[in-house]
Design a protein around this motif. Structure first.
Motif: not given
Length: 249
Positions: A68-83
């Motif tokens: 699995c992966y642990l997402l930082t706030r930047n990681g969540c931003d990246m996922v959200a920006n693709k949606m």
């Protein structure tokens, strides 16, 4: 939409990719593939992937170790920006709210009520910051190593892994490492044709691959020589595992 839990791990606020997958309603395996692609792009652009995504594992219902992966706030931003659409808006609102709440809780853990108490707190924080800087410097070779091979398609021999571990502060050699891998269920320990070959668990985790080499003998018959090789993912996995065990020792 499911709730998102934000955890503080070694001073970082992190979200679990399993919960993120549930919130955006996609298969966890599909999210992992997307994150692997993001990591490759980050590495190609000379960004530290660990500022966005940190590789981890968990135990499933059958007690099997899964990635699995642990997402930082930047990681969540990246996922959200693709949606786009409602799912993207709701996920963004959820993780921004949760990260903000957690940051507020951590900042309010202790407020000094007098000048001496404030001075003591400042001294404690300065000492902790110094320790973190020292630890970061000690960990720097491991972080650089992880970024370099996290998505590598080049596998190496167990003896070469022993050298990498030694460079990262683990006192071991090829013989000792082979023994440890067998004792801990990563390589097959029973004597036979599959001795020292990766176990099913190791193969499912993607830690090893088997290199087959054809050998032609003078009498005309051909034999197949099998050699276990550690994948890029396996190299990161074992460096992190030995590092964690040293911290617990």
């Amino acid at each position: 939409m499911n709730q998102l839990t934000i955890r503080s791990v070694n001073g970082k606020l992190l979200a679990d990719s399993r919960e993120v997958a549930e919130m955006i309603e996609i298969r966890h395996a599909d999210l992992l593939e997307k994150i692997k692609g993001y990591i490759q792009y980050l590495l190609n652009g000379n960004f530290r992937s660990s500022d966005f995504f940190i590789g981890s594992t968990y135990k499933d219902n059958l007690n099997r170790e899964k990635p699995c992966y642990l997402l930082t706030r930047n990681g969540c931003d990246m996922v959200a920006n693709k949606m786009t659409g409602e799912k993207g808006v709701l996920f963004t609102a959820a993780y921004v709210t949760k990260f903000t709440e957690m940051e507020r809780q951590l900042s309010n853990l202790h407020v000094p009520r007098s000048l001496p108490e404030a001075l003591r707190l400042a001294a404690d924080l300065a000492e902790k910051n110094q320790m973190l800087l020292i630890q970061a410097e000690q960990d720097r070779p491991k972080v650089l190593f992880a970024d370099a091979v996290a998505t590598s398609k080049t596998s190496i021999l167990v003896g070469e892994l022993a050298k990498i571990l030694k460079q990262n502060g683990v006192e071991t050699g090829p013989i000792r490492l082979f023994s440890w891998l067998r004792d801990n269920g990563y390589l097959i320990s029973r004597k036979g044709t599959d001795y020292n070959m990766p176990t099913q668990r190791s193969m499912e985790l993607g830690l090893f691959e088997i290199k087959e080499t054809s050998i032609s003998h003078s009498d005309g018959h051909v034999t197949i020589n099998k050699t276990p090789k550690v994948t890029g993912k396996g190299q990161v996995y074992f460096v992190n595992k030995f590092k964690d065990e040293q911290q617990l020792a």
